[in-house]
Motif scaffolding. Structure first.
Motif, PDB file in Angstrom:
ATOM      1  N   TYR A 622      17.873  26.088 -19.166  1.00 53.52           N
ATOM      2  CA  TYR A 622      19.063  26.882 -19.092  1.00 53.52           C
ATOM      3  C   TYR A 622      18.801  28.273 -19.782  1.00 53.52           C
ATOM      4  O   TYR A 622      19.344  29.296 -19.172  1.00 53.52           O
ATOM      5  CB  TYR A 622      20.211  26.170 -19.518  1.00 53.52           C
ATOM      6  N   LYS A 623      18.180  28.276 -20.890  1.00 52.32           N
ATOM      7  CA  LYS A 623      17.954  29.396 -21.773  1.00 52.32           C
ATOM      8  C   LYS A 623      17.344  30.313 -21.072  1.00 52.32           C
ATOM      9  O   LYS A 623      17.211  31.624 -21.015  1.00 52.32           O
ATOM     10  CB  LYS A 623      17.491  29.100 -23.265  1.00 52.32           C
ATOM     11  N   ALA A 624      16.049  29.813 -20.717  1.00 50.99           N
ATOM     12  CA  ALA A 624      15.080  30.557 -19.891  1.00 50.99           C
ATOM     13  C   ALA A 624      15.507  31.371 -18.676  1.00 50.99           C
ATOM     14  O   ALA A 624      15.077  32.481 -18.286  1.00 50.99           O
ATOM     15  CB  ALA A 624      13.783  29.788 -19.554  1.00 50.99           C
ATOM     16  N   LEU A 625      16.807  30.784 -18.139  1.00 50.67           N
ATOM     17  CA  LEU A 625      17.177  31.311 -16.753  1.00 50.67           C
ATOM     18  C   LEU A 625      18.296  32.474 -17.110  1.00 50.67           C
ATOM     19  O   LEU A 625      18.741  32.989 -16.338  1.00 50.67           O
ATOM     20  CB  LEU A 625      17.834  30.121 -15.865  1.00 50.67           C
ATOM     21  N   GLY A 626      18.402  32.622 -18.350  1.00 49.09           N
ATOM     22  CA  GLY A 626      19.447  33.677 -18.756  1.00 49.09           C
ATOM     23  C   GLY A 626      20.626  33.191 -19.445  1.00 49.09           C
ATOM     24  O   GLY A 626      21.703  34.000 -19.771  1.00 49.09           O
ATOM     25  N   LEU A 627      20.734  31.786 -19.519  1.00 47.14           N
ATOM     26  CA  LEU A 627      22.082  31.302 -19.775  1.00 47.14           C
ATOM     27  C   LEU A 627      22.431  31.069 -21.403  1.00 47.14           C
ATOM     28  O   LEU A 627      21.177  31.294 -22.092  1.00 47.14           O
ATOM     29  CB  LEU A 627      22.346  30.049 -19.020  1.00 47.14           C
ATOM     30  N   ALA A 628      23.167  30.529 -21.952  1.00 45.57           N
ATOM     31  CA  ALA A 628      23.573  30.413 -23.442  1.00 45.57           C
ATOM     32  C   ALA A 628      22.440  29.351 -23.958  1.00 45.57           C
ATOM     33  O   ALA A 628      21.783  28.661 -23.097  1.00 45.57           O
ATOM     34  CB  ALA A 628      24.680  29.682 -23.414  1.00 45.57           C
ATOM     35  N   ASP A 629      22.133  29.534 -25.349  1.00 50.88           N
ATOM     36  CA  ASP A 629      21.222  28.808 -25.843  1.00 50.88           C
ATOM     37  C   ASP A 629      21.791  27.813 -26.598  1.00 50.88           C
ATOM     38  O   ASP A 629      22.296  27.587 -27.506  1.00 50.88           O
ATOM     39  CB  ASP A 629      20.527  29.628 -26.820  1.00 50.88           C
ATOM     40  N   TYR A 630      21.340  26.522 -26.167  1.00 48.13           N
ATOM     41  CA  TYR A 630      22.209  25.216 -26.901  1.00 48.13           C
ATOM     42  C   TYR A 630      20.860  24.429 -27.279  1.00 48.13           C
ATOM     43  O   TYR A 630      19.953  24.421 -26.824  1.00 48.13           O
ATOM     44  CB  TYR A 630      22.976  24.462 -25.765  1.00 48.13           C
ATOM     45  N   ALA A 631      21.263  23.440 -28.250  1.00 50.40           N
ATOM     46  CA  ALA A 631      20.143  22.590 -28.918  1.00 50.40           C
ATOM     47  C   ALA A 631      19.753  21.543 -27.785  1.00 50.40           C
ATOM     48  O   ALA A 631      18.653  21.231 -28.041  1.00 50.40           O
ATOM     49  CB  ALA A 631      20.948  21.699 -30.170  1.00 50.40           C
ATOM     50  N   ALA A 632      20.646  21.184 -27.184  1.00 54.85           N
ATOM     51  CA  ALA A 632      20.207  20.066 -25.997  1.00 54.85           C
ATOM     52  C   ALA A 632      21.560  20.033 -24.747  1.00 54.85           C
ATOM     53  O   ALA A 632      22.437  20.407 -25.290  1.00 54.85           O
ATOM     54  CB  ALA A 632      20.137  18.863 -26.526  1.00 54.85           C
ATOM     55  N   ILE A 633      21.096  19.315 -23.779  1.00 55.92           N
ATOM     56  CA  ILE A 633      21.863  19.329 -22.792  1.00 55.92           C
ATOM     57  C   ILE A 633      21.828  18.061 -22.143  1.00 55.92           C
ATOM     58  O   ILE A 633      20.509  17.548 -21.639  1.00 55.92           O
ATOM     59  CB  ILE A 633      21.827  20.420 -21.665  1.00 55.92           C
ATOM     60  N   GLU A 634      22.780  17.241 -21.604  1.00 54.91           N
ATOM     61  CA  GLU A 634      22.781  16.036 -20.734  1.00 54.91           C
ATOM     62  C   GLU A 634      23.234  16.615 -19.545  1.00 54.91           C
ATOM     63  O   GLU A 634      24.148  17.212 -19.390  1.00 54.91           O
ATOM     64  CB  GLU A 634      23.587  14.836 -21.413  1.00 54.91           C
ATOM     65  N   ALA A 635      22.571  16.051 -18.479  1.00 52.67           N
ATOM     66  CA  ALA A 635      22.949  16.684 -17.043  1.00 52.67           C
ATOM     67  C   ALA A 635      23.481  15.473 -16.246  1.00 52.67           C
ATOM     68  O   ALA A 635      22.960  14.254 -16.120  1.00 52.67           O
ATOM     69  CB  ALA A 635      21.644  17.310 -16.447  1.00 52.67           C
TER      70      ALA A 635
END
Length: 642
Positions: A622-635
């Protein structure tokens, strides 16, 4: 080339994925079905037609047969046709591909046992017509035995139809990487990955034989017709290498590119890495649906190393997407995709109360939702969605967790023995002594005694309570369904039955949930996840007319093996560093699954490590796509119920 598979694939109601003709990338004819069961029925029909054709001519039908999970549904359908349609196997001669060495016929892990359990015991094939490599042959006699096996195949006129599966190393039969194009039936040393894949059936890799007898590549190639079955995402990469790659001994299945009558029959997961499915814009013109556009843009970002909003017209044109640009310019495409992904992110998995939910993945109302988290095994809930589980409880939702199976076979004998000895030390009893004796005297050909399975199930149950209590869930909201299909005592499970579905129906009907979370991971190495998901799907079909179902949404999570692709994600729940640790500790509550997991596949990491790194990797994407930088994400992906 036989056209039965290609023809019937287009006629069935479950439309296959993609195109039927090979693209410029593909060197082997293949057909992709949405459903492996439908595909298996079509393969069984081709075999049955061949048997009947040979019978009409007064000839024998020589079949080359495979073992493993892939052909099981084919054999089930052949048995059904024998019992219900009168299909006779009286003129059938079979030659199996392989057998472990050493291996006694009576061993439950032998392919002799497998074939009789799934096919031969249920049809009218003469016993003398069954040929399976003998794993009990003394080492000094193996070479002569293999030569005689080859001769017997030739003496019967060769193989008319060869059924194959494929291993993750690209092996067919047990022809491991390095096998020669002209190899015949022989003894072979098994690749480590092959033994890892076999480990669940043997309850641990240490019990898997290191050698086997296998038909050779030349033997397989001599068959007049070959059909290879491939199911699931875990076979996708090797399927792509086999169909699109160069012929190489490193991937023995690529030798099939030189056969003039071969078809790969695949499901959607197994065919997902083929160029025409993964990146169809590199093959030809596309119908640019919203789904395909999202997939292409995420791929383009990875290819160029750019975030979404930095993509240019040149990036699109240079990577096969000029026809997409003819519909919309890059600026509009980028903004739409950025907004789409941004709107998947929410810290409120149950919906944010008193908020505009127009662009949110979940509804704002009702503010307090009734939720069921279905967990196939007693730890899938915290492994796959532990952070979301925690968030739902913290935000005041009426959360229930339902463990669909006992998970007893995943408890090692060593772990069970420890608990039995502790119990017997505290309160000596005949029951504890009986369990201890049963474990100590167990051999490879025996099932766990009922009392041992009960103990192992109790261990998993107590660990589940430890995890849910740690997350703050009341015990009354924890449900142990113990679905009957699972309770066989072995890795092989029964088929889904009405008894299983009724249990799921009763729970859903009792709670009347607004949200259901379920495991959508169909690449599970031992199949339990798929059966558990099928039970939920069938239960929801039966309940669809109930009034509460109009407000019930189904969210699918992935298990420890795979994650959703970024373009598929519809709800992304970020976790703080503290929540990552809390999820880790919840997983730690399942102590019997730490420090030596019985069914870990080819990944040596423990489940908590896999889950944590996967969640961090999703956040990094998500960060690489230009979105916010989070510690982790569940999808999660929302399953649209009819």
């Amino acid at each position: 080339m036989s056209t039965l598979i290609a023809k019937t694939a287009q006629d069935i109601s479950h439309k296959p994925v993609g195109q039927f003709e090979e693209t410029r990338f593909e060197k082997i004819h293949n057909v992709i079905f949405e459903d492996s069961n439908v595909a298996s029925i079509q393969v069984a029909q081709e075999i049955a037609d061949l048997i009947r054709k040979k019978q009409a001519l007064g000839q024998n039908c020589v079949l080359g047969l495979a073992t493993g999970s892939s052909p099981i549904k084919v054999y089930e359908e052949l048995v059904r046709m024998h019992k219900e349609e009168g299909l006779s196997f009286s003129n059938v001669i079979t030659f199996n591909l392989d057998e472990y060495l050493p291996m006694e016929k009576g061993n439950m892990q032998s392919y002799y046992y497998f074939m009789h359990e799934h096919l031969f015991n249920h049809v009218d094939i003469p016993e003398e017509n069954i040929n399976i490599p003998d794993g009990s042959i003394p080492q000094e006699d193996v070479v002569e035995y293999c030569l005689s096996y080859e001769k017997k195949i030739k003496d019967n006129g060769g193989i008319d139809f060869q059924l194959l599966g494929i291993g993750r190393t690209g092996h067919i039969g047990f022809n491991e990487p390095g096998s020669h194009y002209n190899s015949g039936t022989r003894i072979i040393t098994l690749d480590h990955i092959t033994r890892v894949d076999a480990a669940p059936a043997f309850l641990g890799i240490d019990n898997v034989p290191r050698k086997a007898i296998t038909m050779g590549i030349a033997t397989v190639r001599s068959a007049k017709r070959i059909v290879l079955l491939g199911w699931g995402n875990n076979k996708a990469k090797i399927i792509k290498k086999t169909i699109e790659g160069e012929i190489s001994s490193h991937v023995p299945a690529t030798y099939l590119q030189k056969h003039n009558n071969v078809t790969f029959v695949l499901d959607k997961g197994a065919g997902s890495e083929l160029t025409r499915n993964k990146t169809p814009w590199l093959v030809g013109s596309c119908e640019w649906t919203e789904e395909l556009t999202s997939k292409a843009i995420v791929w383009l970002c990875a290819k160029t190393g750019k975030s979404i909003l930095r993509l240019t017209d040149k990036d699109y044109n240079d990577n096969g997407m000029s026809d997409l640009l003819s519909l919309e310019d890059s600026y509009d495409l980028n903004i739409k995709m950025f907004n789409k992904l941004q709107h998947t992110i929410t810290g409120w998995p149950g919906g944010k109360p008193n908020a505009d939910d127009t662009s949110r993945p979940e509804r704002a109302e009702p503010a307090k939702k009734r939720v069921i988290i279905f967990s196939p095994h007693p730890d899938d809930d915290v492994i796959s969605m532990g952070g979301t589980f925690d968030r739902l409880i913290e935000q005041g939702h009426d959360v229930h967790v339902a463990y669909q199976t006992s998970g007893n076979i995943a408890v090692s004998d060593k772990e069970a023995l420890k608990f039995a000895e502790i119990a017997n030390t505290i309160t000596p009893s005949k029951e504890s002594e009986s369990i201890i004796e049963a474990i100590l005297n167990k051999d490879e050909n025996t099932f766990d005694a009922l009392e041992v399975r009960t103990l192992k199930g109790a261990i998993r149950r107590s660990e589940s309570y430890a995890a849910t209590r740690y997350l703050g869930l009341d015990d009354s909201h924890v449900h142990f369904l113990n679905l009957p299909f699972y309770e066989t005592g072995t890795i092989k499970k029964n088929n889904l039955s009405n008894a299983d579905i009724d249990i799921v129906v009763d729970l859903i009907n009792e709670i009347k949930p607004h949200q259901i979370f379920a495991a959508g991971d169909l690449a599970d190495p031992h199949g339990t996840h798929k059966v558990c998901l099928d039970a939920i799907f069938e239960a929801l079909k039966r309940l669809k007319e109930e009034s509460f179902m109009k407000d019930c949404w189904l969210w699918l999570y992935r298990g420890a093996w795979h994650e959703w692709d970024i373009n598929e994600i519809e709800m992304a729940v970020p976790m703080s560093p503290d929540q990552v640790l809390k999820k880790r500790y919840a997983i730690f509550c399942h102590q019997s699954q730490k420090d030596g997991v019985m069914f870990q596949g080819d990944d040596s990491r423990e489940f908590w490590m896999r889950a944590e790194e996967r969640n961090k990797h999703t956040a990094a994407k998500y960060k690489a796509l230009g979105l916010a930088d989070y510690a982790a994400i569940e999808a999660f992906v929302r399953y649209k119920m009819d």
